[in-house]
Design an enzyme around this catalytic site. Structure first.
Site, PDB file in Angstrom:
ATOM      1  N   HIS A  60       0.860  -1.181   0.000  1.00 54.53           N
ATOM      2  CA  HIS A  60       0.000   0.000   0.000  1.00 54.53           C
ATOM      3  C   HIS A  60       0.900   1.236   0.000  1.00 54.53           C
ATOM      4  O   HIS A  60       2.072   1.179   0.411  1.00 54.53           O
ATOM      5  CB  HIS A  60      -0.886   0.007   1.236  1.00 54.53           C
ATOM      6  N   GLU A  62       1.128   3.777   1.897  1.00 59.05           N
ATOM      7  CA  GLU A  62       1.711   4.121   3.197  1.00 59.05           C
ATOM      8  C   GLU A  62       2.916   3.238   3.511  1.00 59.05           C
ATOM      9  O   GLU A  62       3.941   3.722   3.984  1.00 59.05           O
ATOM     10  CB  GLU A  62       0.672   3.942   4.321  1.00 59.05           C
ATOM     11  N   CYS A  90      -5.846   1.930   6.116  1.00 55.57           N
ATOM     12  CA  CYS A  90      -6.530   0.695   6.500  1.00 55.57           C
ATOM     13  C   CYS A  90      -5.913   0.182   7.806  1.00 55.57           C
ATOM     14  O   CYS A  90      -4.888   0.706   8.263  1.00 55.57           O
ATOM     15  CB  CYS A  90      -6.396  -0.343   5.392  1.00 55.57           C
ATOM     16  N   CYS A  93      -2.111  -0.729   7.484  1.00 54.66           N
ATOM     17  CA  CYS A  93      -1.249   0.451   7.420  1.00 54.66           C
ATOM     18  C   CYS A  93      -1.224   1.195   8.749  1.00 54.66           C
ATOM     19  O   CYS A  93      -0.172   1.701   9.161  1.00 54.66           O
ATOM     20  CB  CYS A  93      -1.705   1.363   6.286  1.00 54.66           C
TER      21      CYS A  93
END
Length: 157
Positions: A60, A62, A90, A93
């Site tokens: 992701h 992040e 999420c 993360c």
């Protein structure tokens, strides 16, 4: 762009860079999310969503930004940093953000299906069971951040 210093600039500049990175993700066929990690006006790391291209479910935006920053400073702990991300993080993360000791998260669009900063889960900042507290602020350039996601998914339907 990593290492660029924007001395005295506003948060909008960093979120604008995150939006540019989200556009890179969209161009690669990935969900358009971008992230920039900053400390003292210096970009330490940045990334965009790349789980499809990297064949990595953890890639992701992040996580990519955190990995880049950790490599740049030579430490997995990143105290005193602010993470600018176009979409509310999420739970995966959020946990990585806490473990990295990020001080603050600024996100653009909320994620009503999996957001961990209050939309669905309250992992940042209200969950006191973690040994580190990360604060968060949502809605910065929220309309632009939401629009890039809506346009991406509209085009795929």
């Amino acid at each position: 762009m990593v290492g660029r210093t924007d001395e005295g600039c506003g948060a909008e500049v960093f979120m604008g860079r995150a939006l540019e990175l989200a556009a890179c993700a969209a161009a690669a066929g990935e969900v358009p999310v971008g992230a920039v990690l900053v400390r003292d006006g210096l970009i330490l790391g940045e990334g965009w969503n790349r789980p499809i291209g990297d064949q990595d479910p953890t890639a992701h935006a992040e996580i990519v930004a955190l990995r880049a920053a950790a490599g740049a400073v030579g430490n997995y702990r990143l105290p005193g940093t602010t993470l600018y991300v176009t979409l509310e993080p999420c739970p995966m993360c959020a946990a990585a953000i806490v473990h990295a000791r990020v001080a603050h998260v600024v996100f653009g669009a909320t994620d009503p299906k999996g957001g961990a900063c209050g939309s669905v889960f309250d992992l940042l900042p209200s969950d006191g069971r973690f040994n580190h507290r990360t604060t968060c602020t949502g809605g910065l350039l929220g309309e632009a951040c939401g629009a890039i996601l809506r346009d991406f998914f509209r085009a795929r339907r």
